[in-house]
Write a protein that holds these residues in place. Structure first.
Motif, PDB file in Angstrom:
ATOM      1  N   LEU A  55       0.883  -1.475  -0.041  1.00 48.27           N
ATOM      2  CA  LEU A  55       0.556  -0.243   0.155  1.00 48.27           C
ATOM      3  C   LEU A  55       0.896   1.278   0.087  1.00 48.27           C
ATOM      4  O   LEU A  55       0.291   2.336  -0.192  1.00 48.27           O
ATOM      5  CB  LEU A  55      -0.706   0.104   1.491  1.00 48.27           C
ATOM      6  N   LYS A  56       2.148   1.446   0.332  1.00 50.84           N
ATOM      7  CA  LYS A  56       2.883   1.899   0.053  1.00 50.84           C
ATOM      8  C   LYS A  56       3.785   2.634  -0.819  1.00 50.84           C
ATOM      9  O   LYS A  56       4.844   1.565  -1.130  1.00 50.84           O
ATOM     10  CB  LYS A  56       4.053   2.126   1.706  1.00 50.84           C
ATOM     11  N   LYS A  57       4.214   4.072  -1.203  1.00 52.93           N
ATOM     12  CA  LYS A  57       4.578   3.268  -3.109  1.00 52.93           C
ATOM     13  C   LYS A  57       5.922   4.509  -2.225  1.00 52.93           C
ATOM     14  O   LYS A  57       6.729   3.181  -3.729  1.00 52.93           O
ATOM     15  CB  LYS A  57       3.973   4.834  -3.188  1.00 52.93           C
ATOM     16  N   SER A  58       5.585   4.597  -1.545  1.00 51.71           N
ATOM     17  CA  SER A  58       7.844   5.043  -0.915  1.00 51.71           C
ATOM     18  C   SER A  58       8.164   3.585  -0.558  1.00 51.71           C
ATOM     19  O   SER A  58       9.115   3.505  -0.604  1.00 51.71           O
ATOM     20  CB  SER A  58       7.686   5.636   0.155  1.00 51.71           C
ATOM     21  N   ASP A  59       7.662   2.517  -0.294  1.00 46.49           N
ATOM     22  CA  ASP A  59       8.449   1.053  -0.365  1.00 46.49           C
ATOM     23  C   ASP A  59       8.561   0.620  -1.878  1.00 46.49           C
ATOM     24  O   ASP A  59       9.620   0.295  -1.660  1.00 46.49           O
ATOM     25  CB  ASP A  59       7.629   0.397   0.421  1.00 46.49           C
ATOM     26  N   TRP A  60       7.776   0.674  -2.310  1.00 48.41           N
ATOM     27  CA  TRP A  60       8.038   0.709  -3.898  1.00 48.41           C
ATOM     28  C   TRP A  60       9.314   1.432  -4.227  1.00 48.41           C
ATOM     29  O   TRP A  60       9.714   0.798  -5.125  1.00 48.41           O
ATOM     30  CB  TRP A  60       6.703   0.829  -4.781  1.00 48.41           C
ATOM     31  N   ASN A  61       9.011   2.590  -4.022  1.00 48.80           N
ATOM     32  CA  ASN A  61      10.126   3.749  -4.974  1.00 48.80           C
ATOM     33  C   ASN A  61      11.306   3.143  -3.874  1.00 48.80           C
ATOM     34  O   ASN A  61      12.830   3.200  -4.683  1.00 48.80           O
ATOM     35  CB  ASN A  61       9.611   4.880  -4.619  1.00 48.80           C
ATOM     36  N   LYS A  62      11.419   2.377  -3.147  1.00 45.22           N
ATOM     37  CA  LYS A  62      13.085   2.138  -2.081  1.00 45.22           C
ATOM     38  C   LYS A  62      13.925   1.325  -3.789  1.00 45.22           C
ATOM     39  O   LYS A  62      14.862   1.007  -3.009  1.00 45.22           O
ATOM     40  CB  LYS A  62      12.929   1.460  -0.946  1.00 45.22           C
ATOM     41  N   TYR A  63      12.532   0.691  -3.928  1.00 46.22           N
ATOM     42  CA  TYR A  63      13.869  -1.302  -4.566  1.00 46.22           C
ATOM     43  C   TYR A  63      13.339  -0.697  -6.352  1.00 46.22           C
ATOM     44  O   TYR A  63      14.030  -1.627  -7.039  1.00 46.22           O
ATOM     45  CB  TYR A  63      13.254  -2.288  -4.027  1.00 46.22           C
ATOM     46  N   PHE A  64      12.625  -0.058  -6.685  1.00 45.63           N
ATOM     47  CA  PHE A  64      11.786  -0.530  -8.202  1.00 45.63           C
ATOM     48  C   PHE A  64      11.988   0.626  -8.687  1.00 45.63           C
ATOM     49  O   PHE A  64      11.266   1.891  -8.078  1.00 45.63           O
ATOM     50  CB  PHE A  64      10.429  -1.202  -7.804  1.00 45.63           C
ATOM     51  N   ASP A  65      12.055   1.190  -9.929  1.00 47.39           N
ATOM     52  CA  ASP A  65      11.677   1.860 -11.116  1.00 47.39           C
ATOM     53  C   ASP A  65      10.249   1.507 -11.522  1.00 47.39           C
ATOM     54  O   ASP A  65       9.551   0.344 -11.404  1.00 47.39           O
ATOM     55  CB  ASP A  65      12.078   2.964 -12.397  1.00 47.39           C
ATOM     56  N   GLU A  66       9.103   2.408 -11.934  1.00 44.49           N
ATOM     57  CA  GLU A  66       8.190   2.780 -12.585  1.00 44.49           C
ATOM     58  C   GLU A  66       8.736   1.832 -13.412  1.00 44.49           C
ATOM     59  O   GLU A  66       9.574   2.532 -14.074  1.00 44.49           O
ATOM     60  CB  GLU A  66       7.156   3.562 -12.370  1.00 44.49           C
ATOM     61  N   ASN A  67       7.177   0.946 -14.102  1.00 41.89           N
ATOM     62  CA  ASN A  67       8.284   0.417 -15.454  1.00 41.89           C
ATOM     63  C   ASN A  67       8.544  -0.637 -15.659  1.00 41.89           C
ATOM     64  O   ASN A  67       9.050  -0.489 -16.167  1.00 41.89           O
ATOM     65  CB  ASN A  67       7.584   1.390 -16.499  1.00 41.89           C
ATOM     66  N   SER A  68       8.549  -1.506 -14.414  1.00 38.69           N
ATOM     67  CA  SER A  68      10.264  -2.063 -14.613  1.00 38.69           C
ATOM     68  C   SER A  68      10.015  -3.314 -14.180  1.00 38.69           C
ATOM     69  O   SER A  68      10.857  -3.791 -14.227  1.00 38.69           O
ATOM     70  CB  SER A  68      11.258  -1.538 -13.682  1.00 38.69           C
ATOM     71  N   ILE A  69       8.921  -3.791 -13.749  1.00 39.84           N
ATOM     72  CA  ILE A  69       8.962  -5.248 -13.449  1.00 39.84           C
ATOM     73  C   ILE A  69       8.158  -6.014 -14.020  1.00 39.84           C
ATOM     74  O   ILE A  69       7.048  -5.762 -15.050  1.00 39.84           O
ATOM     75  CB  ILE A  69       7.685  -5.275 -11.794  1.00 39.84           C
ATOM     76  N   ASP A  70       8.634  -7.104 -14.867  1.00 39.49           N
ATOM     77  CA  ASP A  70       8.080  -8.003 -15.745  1.00 39.49           C
ATOM     78  C   ASP A  70       6.394  -8.788 -14.962  1.00 39.49           C
ATOM     79  O   ASP A  70       5.572  -8.583 -15.778  1.00 39.49           O
ATOM     80  CB  ASP A  70       8.901  -8.725 -15.457  1.00 39.49           C
ATOM     81  N   LYS A  71       7.382  -9.381 -14.119  1.00 36.26           N
ATOM     82  CA  LYS A  71       6.077 -10.548 -13.028  1.00 36.26           C
ATOM     83  C   LYS A  71       5.708 -10.129 -11.535  1.00 36.26           C
ATOM     84  O   LYS A  71       6.703  -9.958 -10.780  1.00 36.26           O
ATOM     85  CB  LYS A  71       6.231 -12.058 -13.584  1.00 36.26           C
ATOM     86  N   ILE A  72       4.162 -10.202 -11.231  1.00 38.13           N
ATOM     87  CA  ILE A  72       4.145 -10.013 -10.007  1.00 38.13           C
ATOM     88  C   ILE A  72       3.376 -11.272  -9.301  1.00 38.13           C
ATOM     89  O   ILE A  72       2.776 -11.104  -9.961  1.00 38.13           O
ATOM     90  CB  ILE A  72       3.645  -8.582  -9.529  1.00 38.13           C
ATOM     91  N   LEU A  73       4.108 -11.816  -8.015  1.00 34.25           N
ATOM     92  CA  LEU A  73       3.347 -12.752  -7.803  1.00 34.25           C
ATOM     93  C   LEU A  73       2.266 -12.541  -6.705  1.00 34.25           C
ATOM     94  O   LEU A  73       3.451 -12.403  -5.568  1.00 34.25           O
ATOM     95  CB  LEU A  73       3.741 -14.128  -8.409  1.00 34.25           C
ATOM     96  N   ALA A  74       1.333 -12.586  -5.875  1.00 36.96           N
ATOM     97  CA  ALA A  74       0.439 -12.822  -4.873  1.00 36.96           C
ATOM     98  C   ALA A  74      -0.216 -14.233  -4.613  1.00 36.96           C
ATOM     99  O   ALA A  74      -1.122 -14.445  -5.171  1.00 36.96           O
ATOM    100  CB  ALA A  74      -0.251 -11.666  -5.023  1.00 36.96           C
TER     101      ALA A  74
END
Length: 204
Positions: A55-74
Protein backbone atom coordinates in the motif's frame (compact mmCIF):
# COMPACT_ATOMS: atom_id res chain seq x y z
CA UNK A 1 0.50 -17.96 15.18
CA UNK A 2 1.00 -15.82 18.28
CA UNK A 3 2.20 -12.21 18.10
CA UNK A 4 5.62 -13.26 19.39
CA UNK A 5 5.90 -15.96 16.72
CA UNK A 6 4.89 -13.47 14.02
CA UNK A 7 7.57 -11.03 15.20
CA UNK A 8 10.25 -13.75 15.18
CA UNK A 9 9.13 -14.96 11.74
CA UNK A 10 9.33 -11.41 10.42
CA UNK A 11 12.85 -10.97 11.72
CA UNK A 12 13.91 -14.24 10.09
CA UNK A 13 12.38 -13.36 6.72
CA UNK A 14 13.47 -9.75 6.53
CA UNK A 15 17.24 -10.19 5.95
CA UNK A 16 16.77 -12.52 2.96
CA UNK A 17 13.99 -10.44 1.44
CA UNK A 18 15.89 -7.20 1.98
CA UNK A 19 19.04 -8.68 0.44
CA UNK A 20 17.12 -9.75 -2.67
CA UNK A 21 15.30 -6.44 -3.03
CA UNK A 22 18.50 -4.41 -2.80
CA UNK A 23 20.82 -6.67 -4.81
CA UNK A 24 18.85 -7.96 -7.80
CA UNK A 25 20.26 -7.79 -11.32
CA UNK A 26 18.42 -5.01 -13.14
CA UNK A 27 19.67 -6.27 -16.52
CA UNK A 28 17.63 -9.48 -16.18
CA UNK A 29 13.83 -9.98 -16.04
CA UNK A 30 12.51 -8.75 -12.71
CA UNK A 31 10.05 -11.23 -11.21
CA UNK A 32 8.73 -10.57 -7.71
CA UNK A 33 6.67 -12.49 -5.16
CA UNK A 34 4.65 -10.36 -2.73
CA UNK A 35 3.52 -11.81 0.59
CA UNK A 36 5.87 -14.73 -0.01
CA UNK A 37 5.96 -16.03 3.57
CA UNK A 38 8.42 -18.95 3.31
CA UNK A 39 7.92 -19.77 -0.37
CA UNK A 40 11.17 -19.57 -2.31
CA UNK A 41 11.20 -19.76 -6.12
CA UNK A 42 14.37 -19.70 -8.18
CA UNK A 43 14.67 -16.57 -10.28
CA UNK A 44 12.17 -14.60 -8.18
CA UNK A 45 12.64 -11.76 -5.70
CA UNK A 46 10.71 -12.42 -2.49
CA UNK A 47 9.06 -9.77 -0.36
CA UNK A 48 6.77 -9.51 2.63
CA UNK A 49 5.17 -6.65 4.48
CA UNK A 50 8.31 -6.35 6.62
CA UNK A 51 10.22 -5.15 3.55
CA UNK A 52 7.58 -3.99 1.06
CA UNK A 53 4.13 -2.83 2.07
CA UNK A 54 1.93 -3.11 -1.03
CA UNK A 55 0.00 0.00 0.00
CA UNK A 56 3.00 2.31 0.37
CA UNK A 57 4.38 3.81 -2.81
CA UNK A 58 7.40 4.92 -0.79
CA UNK A 59 8.24 1.25 -0.20
CA UNK A 60 7.97 0.43 -3.91
CA UNK A 61 10.18 3.43 -4.72
CA UNK A 62 12.94 2.10 -2.46
CA UNK A 63 13.56 -0.86 -4.73
CA UNK A 64 11.96 -0.32 -8.15
CA UNK A 65 11.57 2.22 -10.90
CA UNK A 66 8.13 2.66 -12.36
CA UNK A 67 7.49 0.40 -15.40
CA UNK A 68 10.37 -1.90 -14.42
CA UNK A 69 8.90 -5.21 -13.16
CA UNK A 70 8.15 -8.09 -15.52
CA UNK A 71 6.01 -10.30 -13.27
CA UNK A 72 4.37 -10.04 -9.85
CA UNK A 73 3.04 -13.11 -8.06
CA UNK A 74 0.65 -13.00 -5.10
CA UNK A 75 -0.82 -16.18 -3.60
CA UNK A 76 -3.46 -15.57 -0.94
CA UNK A 77 -2.53 -11.98 -0.14
CA UNK A 78 -5.38 -9.79 -1.41
CA UNK A 79 -8.02 -11.33 0.88
CA UNK A 80 -6.11 -9.76 3.79
CA UNK A 81 -6.77 -6.27 2.36
CA UNK A 82 -9.99 -4.28 2.46
CA UNK A 83 -11.57 -3.56 -0.95
CA UNK A 84 -10.14 -0.03 -0.90
CA UNK A 85 -6.68 -1.32 0.06
CA UNK A 86 -6.91 -4.01 -2.60
CA UNK A 87 -7.56 -1.45 -5.32
CA UNK A 88 -4.65 0.68 -4.10
CA UNK A 89 -2.35 -2.35 -4.13
CA UNK A 90 -3.49 -3.25 -7.66
CA UNK A 91 -2.81 0.32 -8.73
CA UNK A 92 0.72 0.18 -7.32
CA UNK A 93 1.37 -3.11 -9.11
CA UNK A 94 0.15 -1.53 -12.35
CA UNK A 95 2.46 1.46 -11.89
CA UNK A 96 5.59 -0.62 -11.39
CA UNK A 97 4.93 -3.34 -13.97
CA UNK A 98 6.34 -2.92 -17.45
CA UNK A 99 3.94 -2.52 -20.35
CA UNK A 100 2.71 -6.05 -21.02
CA UNK A 101 3.85 -7.14 -17.55
CA UNK A 102 1.96 -9.82 -15.64
CA UNK A 103 0.32 -9.82 -12.23
CA UNK A 104 -0.78 -13.33 -11.22
CA UNK A 105 -3.02 -13.25 -8.17
CA UNK A 106 -4.72 -16.09 -6.29
CA UNK A 107 -7.24 -15.81 -3.45
CA UNK A 108 -9.93 -18.00 -1.86
CA UNK A 109 -12.85 -18.45 -4.26
CA UNK A 110 -16.15 -16.98 -3.13
CA UNK A 111 -18.12 -18.85 -5.80
CA UNK A 112 -16.94 -22.25 -4.53
CA UNK A 113 -20.24 -24.15 -4.10
CA UNK A 114 -19.17 -26.14 -1.03
CA UNK A 115 -20.25 -24.75 2.34
CA UNK A 116 -17.28 -26.32 4.16
CA UNK A 117 -14.87 -24.46 1.92
CA UNK A 118 -16.65 -21.12 2.33
CA UNK A 119 -16.82 -21.54 6.10
CA UNK A 120 -13.08 -22.23 6.06
CA UNK A 121 -12.00 -19.20 3.99
CA UNK A 122 -14.59 -16.47 4.63
CA UNK A 123 -13.67 -13.46 6.82
CA UNK A 124 -13.77 -14.77 10.38
CA UNK A 125 -13.91 -18.34 9.08
CA UNK A 126 -12.46 -21.48 10.60
CA UNK A 127 -9.34 -21.72 8.43
CA UNK A 128 -5.80 -20.73 9.28
CA UNK A 129 -5.50 -16.96 8.84
CA UNK A 130 -9.20 -16.46 8.07
CA UNK A 131 -9.53 -14.30 11.17
CA UNK A 132 -7.60 -11.67 9.20
CA UNK A 133 -9.53 -12.06 5.94
CA UNK A 134 -11.28 -8.85 4.88
CA UNK A 135 -13.10 -9.89 1.71
CA UNK A 136 -14.17 -13.02 -0.16
CA UNK A 137 -13.59 -12.50 -3.87
CA UNK A 138 -15.22 -14.20 -6.83
CA UNK A 139 -13.92 -13.98 -10.39
CA UNK A 140 -16.39 -11.24 -11.36
CA UNK A 141 -15.57 -9.00 -8.41
CA UNK A 142 -11.80 -9.29 -8.73
CA UNK A 143 -11.89 -8.96 -12.52
CA UNK A 144 -13.87 -5.75 -12.11
CA UNK A 145 -11.36 -4.30 -9.66
CA UNK A 146 -8.46 -5.12 -11.99
CA UNK A 147 -10.16 -3.80 -15.11
CA UNK A 148 -11.01 -0.59 -13.27
CA UNK A 149 -7.27 -0.02 -12.77
CA UNK A 150 -6.54 -0.70 -16.45
CA UNK A 151 -5.48 -4.36 -16.50
CA UNK A 152 -6.46 -6.83 -19.21
CA UNK A 153 -7.83 -9.82 -17.29
CA UNK A 154 -7.57 -13.55 -17.99
CA UNK A 155 -9.10 -15.82 -15.29
CA UNK A 156 -7.26 -19.15 -15.06
CA UNK A 157 -9.05 -21.18 -12.36
CA UNK A 158 -12.35 -20.31 -10.72
CA UNK A 159 -15.88 -21.39 -9.95
CA UNK A 160 -18.44 -19.53 -12.02
CA UNK A 161 -21.71 -18.12 -10.74
CA UNK A 162 -23.38 -21.48 -11.44
CA UNK A 163 -20.94 -23.39 -9.23
CA UNK A 164 -19.08 -24.97 -12.17
CA UNK A 165 -15.30 -25.15 -11.99
CA UNK A 166 -13.48 -23.51 -14.89
CA UNK A 167 -9.82 -24.21 -15.59
CA UNK A 168 -7.51 -22.95 -18.32
CA UNK A 169 -3.84 -23.86 -18.96
CA UNK A 170 -1.18 -21.88 -17.12
CA UNK A 171 2.57 -22.23 -16.65
CA UNK A 172 4.09 -22.48 -13.15
CA UNK A 173 7.20 -20.73 -14.44
CA UNK A 174 5.07 -17.60 -14.90
CA UNK A 175 4.16 -17.78 -11.20
CA UNK A 176 3.60 -20.88 -9.10
CA UNK A 177 0.26 -21.16 -7.27
CA UNK A 178 0.45 -24.09 -4.89
CA UNK A 179 -3.17 -23.85 -3.75
CA UNK A 180 -4.48 -24.80 -7.19
CA UNK A 181 -6.22 -27.72 -8.89
CA UNK A 182 -3.03 -29.45 -10.06
CA UNK A 183 -0.58 -28.47 -7.33
CA UNK A 184 -2.44 -28.78 -4.04
CA UNK A 185 -1.82 -32.21 -2.53
CA UNK A 186 -5.33 -32.20 -1.07
CA UNK A 187 -6.70 -32.67 -4.58
CA UNK A 188 -6.37 -36.40 -5.24
CA UNK A 189 -8.07 -38.90 -7.54
CA UNK A 190 -9.74 -36.17 -9.55
CA UNK A 191 -11.55 -34.73 -6.51
CA UNK A 192 -11.13 -31.00 -5.93
CA UNK A 193 -10.84 -30.41 -2.20
CA UNK A 194 -9.08 -27.04 -2.28
CA UNK A 195 -8.71 -24.63 -5.19
CA UNK A 196 -8.18 -20.90 -5.54
CA UNK A 197 -9.53 -18.16 -7.72
CA UNK A 198 -6.53 -17.49 -9.99
CA UNK A 199 -6.37 -14.55 -12.38
CA UNK A 200 -3.68 -13.30 -14.73
CA UNK A 201 -3.78 -9.53 -15.21
CA UNK A 202 -1.70 -7.86 -17.89
CA UNK A 203 -0.69 -4.22 -17.99
CA UNK A 204 -1.88 -2.59 -21.18
Amino acid sequence: MSLKQKIVAGLLKQPYSLFQLTNYDRTKPVNMVVGSMYSVYKGWIHSDIETLNLLKKSDWNKYFDENSIDKILAEHVWEHLTPEEGKLAFRNCYTYLKSGGLLRVAVPDGYNPFKEYIDYVKPGGTGNGADDHKILYNYELMSGFLQEIGFKVSPLEYYDEHGKFQKFPWKPEDGMIRRSADHDERNRDGKLVYTSLIIDAFKN
